[in-house]
Design an enzyme around this catalytic site. Structure first.
Site, short mmCIF file in Angstrom:
data_model
loop_
_atom_site.label_atom_id
_atom_site.label_comp_id
_atom_site.label_asym_id
_atom_site.label_seq_id
_atom_site.Cartn_x
_atom_site.Cartn_y
_atom_site.Cartn_z
N CYS A 199 -8.57 -20.53 -5.45
CA CYS A 199 -7.54 -21.12 -4.85
C CYS A 199 -8.23 -22.45 -3.79
O CYS A 199 -9.17 -22.31 -3.38
CB CYS A 199 -6.96 -20.38 -3.85
N CYS A 229 -7.79 -20.91 3.89
CA CYS A 229 -7.51 -19.53 4.71
C CYS A 229 -8.58 -19.07 5.28
O CYS A 229 -9.14 -18.57 4.24
CB CYS A 229 -6.24 -18.79 4.25
N CYS A 271 -9.49 -15.47 3.66
CA CYS A 271 -9.05 -15.13 2.34
C CYS A 271 -10.28 -15.13 1.42
O CYS A 271 -10.85 -16.14 1.29
CB CYS A 271 -7.80 -16.11 1.81
N CYS A 300 5.30 -6.23 -6.44
CA CYS A 300 4.89 -7.45 -5.73
C CYS A 300 3.81 -8.22 -6.77
O CYS A 300 2.93 -7.56 -6.89
CB CYS A 300 4.66 -7.30 -4.39
N CYS A 322 9.20 -8.66 -6.33
CA CYS A 322 8.77 -9.60 -5.25
C CYS A 322 7.49 -10.30 -5.75
O CYS A 322 6.91 -10.13 -6.70
CB CYS A 322 8.35 -8.84 -4.14
N CYS A 336 10.45 -11.95 2.67
CA CYS A 336 9.30 -11.00 2.93
C CYS A 336 8.28 -11.70 3.63
O CYS A 336 7.60 -12.72 3.06
CB CYS A 336 8.69 -10.15 1.83
N ARG A 348 6.12 -3.31 6.82
CA ARG A 348 5.17 -2.73 6.06
C ARG A 348 3.80 -2.73 6.58
O ARG A 348 3.35 -3.68 7.17
CB ARG A 348 5.24 -3.64 4.55
#
Ligand code: SAM
Ligand code: DTB
Ligand code: SF4
Length: 340
Positions: free
Chosen positions: A67, A71, A74, A111, A142, A202, A274
């Site tokens: 990616c 972040c 991550c 998801c 999702c 979400c 969650r």
């Protein structure tokens, strides 16, 4: 008796709606004595979810690693050496096989996560096919694919997706410490496109990244004041992955994590809150407190996206030990092979 003096059990269970929570009011909740906070959260939870089942949501990484974003938490950011290799988008058959297995294990929501800043046009068409296939198995669908524009949100809606996951991650005034490759408003814009396309939202965040209590409250203020607030609120406990900038961050007191769950429950009473990443590290006793504080959904399956989750058997045993029943799907009794 006025609405404000009614006992919570008498409140009408409105599932979503604006609440206009002030920062002070949310900080005040965080500062309540622990037992008072949990008592309030439990009352709200019982009022809005009288049967108290726990949703089991399966998670599959459909596009892992590589990616371009930065972040700091991550393991999938290409710029950090975490051992996660960049992979191609999974073939449709693999996604269908994973969804069938998830359904057989008792999951009701599936998801699909992709390590993208945002999907390209050709990506959306492939994800649309995945969404339709998974939905036809009788699972709620999702996806979390990064930023979406209006047209992409509509394309996912057309494919029959139920939820889109896009997290605010943290408070606006801490955000710049964690991510510099996109701004908070980008996230709010995506959430707006998702909502306007008629998808369920979400949206949650991560705690344990070195933010202050006031900043944890700041995240909850943002989430609770979305209009309407998200139907689904994942609260992740930072999983510290070697190679990421947040590896070695000061660990959060586990009871502060429980408080965050309780405050999310009180401020977003009709949401599925969650208990997300980090459950292995939290252990059973803290998870039990989180369920008491109003968590009513978990990621279920041995793996999250790239890191480990408790094993399915361990989760089944934990829920049984606590006397918590899993939520049943609309077609949970169906055979996942033939749909009969
Ligand atoms: N790339 C897309 C995006 O960022 O929107 C979707 C996938 S991304 C991995 C989804 C969410 O996972 C992040 O927003 C973050 O809240 C959570 N997450 C990622 N790494 C994590 C970690 N190490 N610990 C806890 N949560 C994490
Ligand atoms: C969310 O809030 N948490 C999930 C899901 N949405 C996509 C992801 C957690 C990822 C944890 C780190 C990993 O496994 O890579
Ligand atoms: Fe990329 Fe999402 Fe990870 Fe950020 S959280 S680096 S956008 S995969």
């Amino acid at each position: 008796m006025t609405a404000s003096t009614q006992s919570p059990v008498a409140l009408k269970p409105v599932k979503t709606g604006p609440q206009a929570w002030s920062a002070d009011a949310v900080v005040h909740l965080f500062e309540l004595p622990f037992n008072d906070l949990l008592y309030r959260a439990l009352q709200v939870h019982r009022a809005y979810f009288p049967t108290g089942e726990v949703e089991l949501a399966a998670l599959l990484s459909i596009k892992t690693g590589g990616c371009p974003e930065d972040c700091a938490y991550c393991p999938q950011a290409a710029r950090y050496y975490t051992g996660v290799e960049a992979e191609k988008l999974l073939p449709l058959e693999d996604v269908i096989a994973a969804a069938k297995a998830a359904k057989q294990n008792g999951a009701t929501r599936f998801c699909m996560g992709a390590a993208w800043r945002e999907p390209k046009g050709r990506d959306i068409a492939k994800v649309q096919a995945m969404v339709s296939a998974v939905k036809s198995l009788g699972l709620e669908t999702c996806a979390t694919l990064g930023m979406l524009n209006e047209g992409q949100a509509q394309q996912l809606k057309d494919a029959g997706i139920d939820y889109y996951n896009h997290n605010l991650d943290t408070a606006p005034d801490f955000y710049g410490e964690i991510i510099t490759t996109r701004v908070y408003q980008d996230r709010l814009d995506t959430l707006g496109h998702v909502r306007r396309a008629g998808l369920k939202v979400c949206c949650g965040g991560i705690v344990g990244m070195g933010e202050s209590r006031v900043q944890r409250a700041g995240l909850i203020v943002q989430l609770a004041n979305l209009d309407p607030y998200p139907e689904s609120v994942p609260i992740n406990h930072l999983v510290q992955v070697p190679g990421t900038p947040l590896y070695g961050a000061e660990p959060l007191d586990p009871l502060e994590f429980v408080r965050t769950i309780a405050v999310a429950r009180i401020t977003m009473p009709g949401a599925r809150v969650r208990l997300s990443a980090g459950r292995r590290e939290l252990g059973e006793a803290v998870q039990a407190l989180c369920f008491l504080a109003g968590a009513n959904s978990i990621f279920y399956g041995d793996k999250l996206l790239t890191t480990c989750n408790p094993e399915v058997q361990a989760d089944r045993a934990l829920l049984a030990k606590l006397g918590l029943r899993p939520q049943l799907g609309d077609s949970a009794s169906n055979c996942c092979e033939c749909g009969a």
